[in-house]
Scaffold this motif. Structure first.
Motif, PDB file in Angstrom:
ATOM      1  N   THR A 152      15.735 -46.338  67.889  1.00  0.00           N
ATOM      2  CA  THR A 152      16.907 -46.090  67.021  1.00  0.00           C
ATOM      3  C   THR A 152      18.314 -46.072  67.944  1.00  0.00           C
ATOM      4  O   THR A 152      19.350 -46.642  67.408  1.00  0.00           O
ATOM      5  N   LEU A 197      12.881 -42.968  69.487  1.00  0.00           N
ATOM      6  CA  LEU A 197      14.545 -42.876  69.888  1.00  0.00           C
ATOM      7  C   LEU A 197      15.283 -43.862  70.663  1.00  0.00           C
ATOM      8  O   LEU A 197      16.177 -44.426  70.145  1.00  0.00           O
ATOM      9  N   TRP A 251      14.369 -34.945  64.730  1.00  0.00           N
ATOM     10  CA  TRP A 251      13.948 -36.127  65.622  1.00  0.00           C
ATOM     11  C   TRP A 251      12.593 -36.057  66.092  1.00  0.00           C
ATOM     12  O   TRP A 251      12.123 -37.076  66.891  1.00  0.00           O
TER      13      TRP A 251
END
Length: 125
Positions: free
Chosen positions: A15, A12, A7
């Motif tokens: 996503t 983030l 990650w």
């Protein structure tokens, strides 16, 4: 770091708000929803952005006496008359998009209250 190597460097927010990712990894997983709640996940992702635009409009009106924001106006950096969180917001572009495309006003749950907020400020449609 405290999260998996895979990650690192991943966008983030991009996503998480991707619907395919959401369908596959979260939608039918109450345990993950609970985990995200514990982390303070913002489910209405446009709400914080809306709050900043609204705050910038309030300051703009206080400084200029109206909401006739020029289309190229960007909230200046290092100007203490503006909240730091608003610095750099392309407010003129945001106003144009609200008028022309109903940006931030299309959500059935929030559109009426947001329109009321704008009307109360004297927003020019």
């Amino acid at each position: 770091s405290s999260y998996p190597e895979m990650w690192h460097g991943v966008d983030l927010a991009g996503t998480v708000y991707n619907m395919q990712w959401w369908q596959k990894h979260v939608k039918q997983r109450p345990d993950r929803v609970n985990e995200l709640n514990q982390l303070g996940f913002v489910w209405e992702r446009l709400q914080p952005e809306w709050n900043l635009i609204l705050e910038a409009l309030i300051v703009y009106k206080g400084l200029n006496g109206n909401l006739l924001v020029p289309s190229n106006f960007v909230v200046p950096h290092d100007d203490n008359r503006w909240p730091k969180a608003c610095w750099g917001i392309a407010l003129g572009s945001s106003v144009y998009k609200i008028r022309a495309r109903n940006d931030h006003l299309r959500d059935v749950h929030n559109s009426w209250s947001r329109r009321e907020q704008l009307d109360a400020l004297g927003f020019v449609w």
